[in-house]
Design an enzyme around this catalytic site. Structure first.
Site, PDB file in Angstrom:
ATOM      1  CG  HIS A   1      -0.206  -0.094   2.671  1.00 51.69           C
ATOM      2  ND1 HIS A   1       0.136  -1.404   2.903  1.00 51.69           N
ATOM      3  CD2 HIS A   1       0.234   0.670   3.443  1.00 51.69           C
ATOM      4  CE1 HIS A   1       0.799  -1.255   3.965  1.00 51.69           C
ATOM      5  NE2 HIS A   1       0.916   0.036   4.367  1.00 51.69           N
TER       6      HIS A   1
ATOM      7  CG  HIS B   1       1.378   5.288   4.202  1.00 45.00           C
ATOM      8  ND1 HIS B   1       0.424   5.121   5.401  1.00 45.00           N
ATOM      9  CD2 HIS B   1       2.102   4.164   4.107  1.00 45.00           C
ATOM     10  CE1 HIS B   1       0.780   3.690   5.685  1.00 45.00           C
ATOM     11  NE2 HIS B   1       1.910   3.313   5.274  1.00 45.00           N
TER      12      HIS B   1
HETATM   13  P1  5GP Z   1       2.358   0.144   7.188  1.00 43.72           P
HETATM   14  O1  5GP Z   1       2.783   0.372   8.710  1.00 43.72           O
HETATM   15  O2  5GP Z   1       1.945  -1.307   6.846  1.00 43.72           O
HETATM   16  O3  5GP Z   1       2.871   1.032   6.188  1.00 43.72           O
HETATM   17  O4  5GP Z   1       0.894   1.019   7.136  1.00 43.72           O
HETATM   18  C1  5GP Z   1      -0.348   0.006   7.348  1.00 43.72           C
HETATM   19  C2  5GP Z   1      -1.287   1.420   7.646  1.00 43.72           C
HETATM   20  O5  5GP Z   1      -2.954   0.501   7.788  1.00 43.72           O
HETATM   21  C3  5GP Z   1      -1.464   1.572   9.198  1.00 43.72           C
HETATM   22  O6  5GP Z   1      -1.102   3.126   8.959  1.00 43.72           O
HETATM   23  C4  5GP Z   1      -2.556   1.256   9.863  1.00 43.72           C
HETATM   24  O7  5GP Z   1      -3.232   2.442  10.562  1.00 43.72           O
HETATM   25  C5  5GP Z   1      -3.537   0.963   8.830  1.00 43.72           C
HETATM   26  N1  5GP Z   1      -4.546   0.103   9.245  1.00 43.72           N
HETATM   27  C6  5GP Z   1      -4.089  -1.165   9.586  1.00 43.72           C
HETATM   28  N2  5GP Z   1      -5.546  -1.759   9.891  1.00 43.72           N
HETATM   29  C7  5GP Z   1      -6.460  -1.111   9.244  1.00 43.72           C
HETATM   30  C8  5GP Z   1      -7.753  -1.351   9.170  1.00 43.72           C
HETATM   31  O8  5GP Z   1      -8.522  -2.409   9.487  1.00 43.72           O
HETATM   32  N3  5GP Z   1      -8.651  -0.251   8.339  1.00 43.72           N
HETATM   33  C9  5GP Z   1      -7.917   0.755   7.759  1.00 43.72           C
HETATM   34  N4  5GP Z   1      -8.634   1.601   7.261  1.00 43.72           N
HETATM   35  N5  5GP Z   1      -6.402   1.026   8.136  1.00 43.72           N
HETATM   36  C10 5GP Z   1      -5.820  -0.012   8.813  1.00 43.72           C
END
Ligand code: 5GP
Ligand code: ZN
Length: 136
Positions: A99, A101
């Protein structure tokens, strides 16, 4: 992937605040935002990280990123925004479905990416470039 939170959001088995989608990408609000409006651009086909992202989905991912960035800037009156992606646990990835951001930025928003910049020792920049080019 049945146990993947983003796959379950894509198939609507889990709820999310969906902003935009096209054939390749789904854009949702992050549930724990760095700032309100923090958006995630998620490929519809499961992949673990950027290296696994199917090149066919590049145009759709980029289109979604630009459409949502434009909507964020206009709707929230943004002065700027960051686009970034964490790949691998060591880089801060916590959801192992790739993903991107998009995070709103404002004057005095107190958000800091704390970096300690290095300088290459003499000649090392060329060595690094050569090592990387050898794997292109
Ligand atoms: P990463 O840390 O992998 O770069 O980002 C994962 C992101 O996914 C985090 O910012 C976290 O807040 C978001 N996230 C995790 N679980 C969920 C969810 O169930 N729904 C939504 N909308 N965001 C999520
Ligand atoms: Zn997934």
């Amino acid at each position: 992937m049945t146990d993947c939170v983003f796959c379950n959001i894509i198939t609507r088995k889990l709820p999310a605040e969906i902003l935009y989608e096209n054939d390749d990408a789904l854009c949702i609000l992050d549930i724990n935002p760095i700032h309100y409006g923090h958006t995630l651009v998620i490929p519809k086909r499961h992949c673990r990280d950027f290296l696994e992202l199917a090149p066919e989905s590049f145009p759709g991912m980029m289109e979604a990123m630009q459409v949502v960035s434009n909507a964020l800037v206009r709707s929230l009156d943004l002065e700027g925004y960051n686009i970034f992606t964490n790949n691998g646990a060591i880089a801060g990835q916590s959801v192992f479905h790739f993903h991107i951001h998009i995070t709103p930025r404002y004057k005095n928003d107190d958000i800091r990416f704390v970096l300690q910049l290095k300088q290459y020792p003499d000649g090392e920049i060329s060595n690094y470039a050569e090592r990387i080019r050898s794997q292109l």
